[in-house]
Design an enzyme around this catalytic site. Structure first.
Site, PDB file in Angstrom:
ATOM      1  N   ASN A   1      -8.211  -5.844   9.417  1.00 22.64           N
ATOM      2  CA  ASN A   1      -8.026  -6.404   8.077  1.00 22.64           C
ATOM      3  C   ASN A   1      -7.945  -5.241   7.098  1.00 22.64           C
ATOM      4  OD1 ASN A   1      -8.388  -9.481   8.412  1.00 22.64           O
ATOM      5  ND2 ASN A   1     -10.127  -8.610   9.551  1.00 22.64           N
ATOM      6  N   GLU A   2      -6.710  -4.856   6.785  1.00 28.82           N
ATOM      7  CA  GLU A   2      -6.468  -3.664   5.983  1.00 28.82           C
ATOM      8  C   GLU A   2      -6.750  -3.913   4.504  1.00 28.82           C
ATOM      9  OE1 GLU A   2      -6.069  -1.022   7.519  1.00 28.82           O
ATOM     10  OE2 GLU A   2      -4.577  -1.079   9.108  1.00 28.82           O
ATOM     11  N   SER A   3      -6.667  -2.847   3.718  1.00 29.05           N
ATOM     12  CA  SER A   3      -6.816  -2.968   2.267  1.00 29.05           C
ATOM     13  C   SER A   3      -5.869  -4.042   1.746  1.00 29.05           C
ATOM     14  CB  SER A   3      -6.495  -1.630   1.596  1.00 29.05           C
ATOM     15  OG  SER A   3      -7.406  -0.632   1.994  1.00 29.05           O
TER      16      SER A   3
ATOM     17  N   THR B   1      -4.467   3.922   8.884  1.00 29.45           N
ATOM     18  CA  THR B   1      -4.959   3.424  10.167  1.00 29.45           C
ATOM     19  C   THR B   1      -4.124   3.971  11.313  1.00 29.45           C
ATOM     20  OG1 THR B   1      -5.736   1.396   9.108  1.00 29.45           O
ATOM     21  CG2 THR B   1      -5.439   1.343  11.499  1.00 29.45           C
TER      22      THR B   1
END
Length: 642
Positions: free
Chosen positions: A166-168, A185
């Site tokens: 769950n990225e920025s 990432t």
């Protein structure tokens, strides 16, 4: 529940950390404590004849946890038959037998070593068609819900604060889905994939919503490399830009971190802003230098008002006025600077970082990889030799995994062509290079290099290391290739440090009987090669300490290409002139396989010589800002007392 003797569960924490944060001395102790909590939960569920649903993470962070769980199973009989697991994520697309798949990761580190039922562990499927992913993700969540949710979720944390993948920008109600991976990432993962171009761009991840619904969440983080994002996640505002910050709103979440990862937290970094402290010499130096840099003032220009307005009135009351404190700290920093890293002969050494005698020292410089010596302390390396010391360099590992396949293939083809042209025959050599060439031409992304390829890559790096040592001026008898066994796996994943590694290290130290040892003190990644090599040195020095020659042996730690010691930590600063900076650059250039496209580039696009020069220049600039002499560059060291 997790408790730590290092952690202070007092009210002042609430002022800065918005989540329970427990600090351990090291990742091993922390991992053991988390494993104990998991084991307690599993046993409690067994007594109630219930399943224990665990959410599991991958990456370097939980490796110690899984090793401890395996130990608990094998040595203390912990059963996993009632355990059901759901992994956070998987790269997409990804074959389950690939060396980089999380299926393989989990089976090799945990599942194959305990009695969990194969049908009870779940890892997102990286081989689905895109049309199948949405329904698959819904089913993945439905399975979790049918079991009553996740009892305990284990998390790591990415450099940008991601949890799972769950990225920025991920929302708190996000569901399990296919996501595009952030560049940060992918860069971090590129080490495992042999470069950014081979790193997947997408992954399937459990959503933030399911993570937040877990009954208990433990986020683990190790090393200085995680210190900035831990501070942002624990002390900053809740924001989608740092998904880990969502855990501040969870009613049963904890950050479990080691000392290095905690180093930027307010209560650790600037404890005088949190509570009344004892002003030790070390703390005074840290506070004063930090204040000078914050206010952009030379040390000697700080005033009483500066101290009072920045939470340091206690120090002023104890040791003031500011003028006296400033003079003391200025002199301490001034005395770290020396152009004689091996000690200056026939000089007063009472205020110098190194001893004057013996005038000619035996020096043993340990280099974890074949280029760390010249990149990290090349100026000092050269100066030690030029000033007449007997310098030995020891390359602890071959560094073979950092050689690109095309470079190895070019080398193999050269040898083959050379032999054919000049009629040189050697059945063994010919066999090595033919096998390597054939493998590399047909190599798949999931393949581990065969021994012949590792041998060639090792030869390339060994030749470059020898060229650098010769450039400095060392004869062959002072160049030592240790080839520590822990490293030679052919993969990023290394074996634990063993007795063979320690014996090789001890034997070399005993043979040379050095007055100085230099070692890489990088602590950013507790599972990294530098840290393992350092642990081998520490253990060797500890065991050798009763020997008489060790009474005269000092251990100095340098840092790698990635970061530098804090200005308050530096105990020896070796300045470099512009000509010496250029000389060091030429030494780094001997490592041709590491130029113009490094296999393990990391998040920094600069080449190693650029990183080294920038770092050394920045250190020199800090000394200048503090009001000391202005040099072109400075290499920094910290003494380790054993």
């Amino acid at each position: 529940m997790i408790k730590s003797s290092t952690d202070k569960a007092t009210g002042f924490e609430k002022r800065f950390e918005n989540i329970n944060t427990v600090i351990f001395d090291d990742s091993k102790a922390a991992s053991a404590e988390v494993a104990n909590e998991i084991a307690t939960l599993i046993k409690a569920k067994q007594k109630s004849n219930q399943s224990c649903v665990l959410g599991l993470a991958t990456g370097s962070t939980p490796k110690g946890l899984y090793a401890e769980l395996v130990r608990l199973h094998k040595e203390e009989g912990l059963s996993f038959k009632n355990v059901i697991t759901f992994n956070l994520d998987e790269y997409y697309p990804m074959e389950p037998d690939s060396v980089n798949s999380y299926v393989r990761f989990m089976e090799e580190l945990l599942f194959n070593h305990v009695d969990i039922l194969p049908e009870n562990y779940h890892i997102p499927d990286g081989m689905l068609s895109k049309a199948e992913i949405a329904s698959y993700c819904a089913e993945y969540e439905a399975k979790i819900e049918a079991l009553g949710g996740i009892d305990l979720q284990i998390l790591g944390i990415g450099g940008n604060g991601h949890i799972g993948f769950n990225e920025s920008g991920s929302l708190q109600n996000s569901k399990t889905r296919l996501v595009a991976l952030d560049h940060i990432t992918r860069v971090a993962a590129s080490n495992d994939f042999g470069g950014l171009s081979n790193t997947p761009r997408t992954a399937i991840t459990l959503g933030v919503k399911k993570i937040m619904e877990a009954k208990r969440v433990i986020l683990m983080a190790w090393g200085e490399g995680k210190s900035d994002i831990i501070k942002a996640s624990a002390e900053g505002t809740v924001t989608s830009q740092v998904p880990a910050s969502y855990l501040q709103e969870h009613n049963n979440a904890v950050f479990v971190i080691d000392k290095a990862a905690s180093s930027k937290l307010t209560r650790i970094n600037t404890p005088w802003l949190v509570e009344k402290i004892e002003w030790t010499d070390k703390m005074v130096r840290k506070a004063v230098l930090g204040l000078a840099l914050k206010l952009k003032k030379p040390i000697l220009m700080l005033t009483d008002a500066d101290y009072i307005e920045n939470g340091m009135s206690d120090l002023l009351a104890d040791s003031g006025p500011a003028y006296d404190i400033n003079i003391n700290i200025f002199n301490q920093v001034q005395h770290t600077i020396t152009g004689w890293p091996g000690g200056k002969p026939n000089a007063d050494d009472s205020k110098r970082p190194e001893r004057a005698e013996p005038a000619k020292k035996r020096v043993l410089l340990f280099s974890p990889h074949p280029d760390d010596d010249i990149i990290s302390m090349g100026g000092t390396f050269i100066r030690l030799h030029e000033q007449g010391h007997e310098v030995h360099v020891a390359y602890q590992t071959s560094g073979n995994i950092a050689v690109a396949d095309d470079e190895a293939l070019r080398f193999a083809n050269f040898v083959t062509d050379y032999n054919e042209k000049f009629g040189i025959t050697s059945d063994e050599a010919e066999n090595i290079y033919k096998k390597a060439s054939e493998f590399l031409k047909n190599k798949k992304s999931s393949d581990i290099d065969i021994p012949e390829v590792r041998y060639i890559k090792g030869l390339i790096r060994k030749g470059e290391a020898r060229a650098t040592a010769h450039f400095v001026g060392l004869p062959d008898e002072r160049i030592h290739f240790m080839e520590l066994p822990f490293y030679e796996t052919g993969t990023i994943e290394k074996k634990p440090i063993g007795e063979d590694d320690i014996k090789i290290t001890m034997d070399l130290i005993e043979k040379i009987k050095p007055h100085q040892i230099y070692a890489a003190g990088d602590l950013a990644d507790p599972h990294g090669t530098h840290k393992v090599c350092l642990d081998a040195i520490f253990e060797s020095v500890k065991r050798l300490k009763p020997n008489k020659f060790m009474d005269d042996c000092w251990l100095w730690l340098y840092r790698g290409a990635w970061q530098e010691w804090g200005i308050d930590e530096i105990e020896m600063a070796v300045p470099m002139s512009p000509d010496q900076v250029l000389q060091k650059r030429h030494g780094i250039f001997k490592h041709q396989s590491q130029k113009d496209g490094v296999v393990f580039q990391g998040s920094d696009s600069r080449e190693f010589w650029q990183r080294a020069e920038d770092r050394n220049r920045e250190t020199a600039e800090l000394y200048n800002q503090l009001g000391l002499a202005h040099y072109a560059a400075i290499e920094a060291f910290v003494r380790w007392h054993y």
